[in-house]
Scaffold this motif. Structure first.
Motif, PDB file in Angstrom:
ATOM      1  N   GLU A 164      -7.332 -20.080  93.053  1.00 26.87           N
ATOM      2  CA  GLU A 164      -8.747 -19.942  93.391  1.00 26.87           C
ATOM      3  C   GLU A 164      -9.109 -20.637  94.698  1.00 26.87           C
ATOM      4  O   GLU A 164     -10.147 -21.273  94.820  1.00 26.87           O
ATOM      5  N   GLY A 165      -8.211 -20.556  95.689  1.00 28.70           N
ATOM      6  CA  GLY A 165      -8.475 -21.127  97.004  1.00 28.70           C
ATOM      7  C   GLY A 165      -8.118 -22.598  97.148  1.00 28.70           C
ATOM      8  O   GLY A 165      -8.291 -23.168  98.212  1.00 28.70           O
ATOM      9  N   PHE A 166      -7.639 -23.229  96.080  1.00 32.12           N
ATOM     10  CA  PHE A 166      -7.282 -24.641  96.135  1.00 32.12           C
ATOM     11  C   PHE A 166      -5.766 -24.791  96.034  1.00 32.12           C
ATOM     12  O   PHE A 166      -5.102 -24.032  95.329  1.00 32.12           O
ATOM     13  N   ALA A 167      -5.232 -25.805  96.716  1.00 28.75           N
ATOM     14  CA  ALA A 167      -3.801 -26.078  96.667  1.00 28.75           C
ATOM     15  C   ALA A 167      -3.461 -26.766  95.345  1.00 28.75           C
ATOM     16  O   ALA A 167      -4.161 -27.677  94.910  1.00 28.75           O
ATOM     17  N   VAL A 168      -2.388 -26.309  94.714  1.00 30.18           N
ATOM     18  CA  VAL A 168      -1.895 -26.898  93.475  1.00 30.18           C
ATOM     19  C   VAL A 168      -0.502 -27.445  93.761  1.00 30.18           C
ATOM     20  O   VAL A 168       0.358 -26.744  94.301  1.00 30.18           O
ATOM     21  N   ILE A 169      -0.303 -28.719  93.418  1.00 27.71           N
ATOM     22  CA  ILE A 169       0.990 -29.368  93.641  1.00 27.71           C
ATOM     23  C   ILE A 169       1.810 -29.231  92.371  1.00 27.71           C
ATOM     24  O   ILE A 169       1.396 -29.677  91.299  1.00 27.71           O
ATOM     25  N   GLN A 216     -16.093 -17.345 116.702  1.00 28.18           N
ATOM     26  CA  GLN A 216     -15.531 -16.594 115.578  1.00 28.18           C
ATOM     27  C   GLN A 216     -14.003 -16.608 115.627  1.00 28.18           C
ATOM     28  O   GLN A 216     -13.351 -16.749 114.592  1.00 28.18           O
ATOM     29  N   GLN A 217     -13.425 -16.489 116.810  1.00 26.44           N
ATOM     30  CA  GLN A 217     -11.969 -16.547 116.959  1.00 26.44           C
ATOM     31  C   GLN A 217     -11.450 -17.926 116.569  1.00 26.44           C
ATOM     32  O   GLN A 217     -10.435 -18.046 115.892  1.00 26.44           O
ATOM     33  N   LEU A 218     -12.161 -18.979 116.973  1.00 28.68           N
ATOM     34  CA  LEU A 218     -11.775 -20.343 116.622  1.00 28.68           C
ATOM     35  C   LEU A 218     -11.793 -20.551 115.113  1.00 28.68           C
ATOM     36  O   LEU A 218     -10.865 -21.126 114.539  1.00 28.68           O
ATOM     37  N   VAL A 228      -6.628 -21.939 107.497  1.00 30.10           N
ATOM     38  CA  VAL A 228      -5.212 -21.930 107.144  1.00 30.10           C
ATOM     39  C   VAL A 228      -5.102 -21.929 105.622  1.00 30.10           C
ATOM     40  O   VAL A 228      -5.867 -22.596 104.931  1.00 30.10           O
ATOM     41  N   SER A 229      -4.155 -21.215 105.133  1.00 31.77           N
ATOM     42  CA  SER A 229      -3.915 -21.164 103.697  1.00 31.77           C
ATOM     43  C   SER A 229      -3.633 -22.568 103.165  1.00 31.77           C
ATOM     44  O   SER A 229      -2.921 -23.342 103.802  1.00 31.77           O
ATOM     45  N   PRO A 230      -4.189 -22.918 101.998  1.00 39.14           N
ATOM     46  CA  PRO A 230      -3.908 -24.236 101.416  1.00 39.14           C
ATOM     47  C   PRO A 230      -2.415 -24.459 101.175  1.00 39.14           C
ATOM     48  O   PRO A 230      -1.938 -25.586 101.259  1.00 39.14           O
ATOM     49  N   VAL A 231      -1.686 -23.391 100.898  1.00 38.69           N
ATOM     50  CA  VAL A 231      -0.246 -23.528 100.673  1.00 38.69           C
ATOM     51  C   VAL A 231       0.426 -24.033 101.940  1.00 38.69           C
ATOM     52  O   VAL A 231       1.239 -24.963 101.920  1.00 38.69           O
TER      53      VAL A 231
END
Length: 149
Positions: A121-126, A69-71, A77-80
């Motif tokens: 919504e959890g996805f990275a936007v460029i 669980q710790q791993l 990591v945040s997509p940003v």
């Protein structure tokens, strides 16, 4: 004189029963079994060793579960942050229709420099310097812009 058990049983706080048997419950059960065994017919050594081995295995599995669980927490990591290294790079992608978001036919490749990364919504936007916004799965190529000297 007989004491009515409803007087002292109704005042006890009761926890909701759990289907999980944790290491504390297992140890309490084992200790109760040892305390209440018949002194003339004590628990067999093999049975006791077997129960202690089961307890040890249970504790190791719980520790492993905590480690996993710790791993997982460390890996999320945040997509940003995950795509922040792309800021300043040039990306190539297929030109999209502004209204439908579909790839235009005939396919035209556009290249622009990344000015920022955001999240939707959890996805990275460029975010590009040509004021376009694309998702990371639309990127065909990433390059370092050539500097003119």
């Amino acid at each position: 004189m007989k004491i009515d058990p409803s007087y002292y049983l109704s005042n006890q706080t009761r926890e909701a029963p759990s289907g999980d048997l944790g290491k504390d419950e297992f140890l309490k059960l084992l200790m109760a079994q040892i305390k209440n065994q018949d002194p003339l017919d004590p628990m067999d050594d093999k049975e006791f060793i077997s129960q202690m081995t089961t307890f040890s295995s249970l504790e190791q599995m719980m520790n492993m579960n905590d480690s996993i669980q710790q791993l997982v927490r460390n890996q999320s990591v945040s997509p940003v942050i995950q795509y922040s290294h792309m800021i300043g790079k040039e990306v190539s992608y297929y030109k999209l229709d502004e209204e439908s978001g579909d790839i235009l036919e005939p396919k035209e490749i556009v290249t622009s420099q990344v000015k920022a990364i955001s999240e939707k919504e959890g996805f990275a936007v460029i975010e590009l310097i040509n004021d376009q916004k694309i998702y990371t799965d639309e990127v065909l190529r990433v390059t370092t812009p050539e500097t003119s000297e």
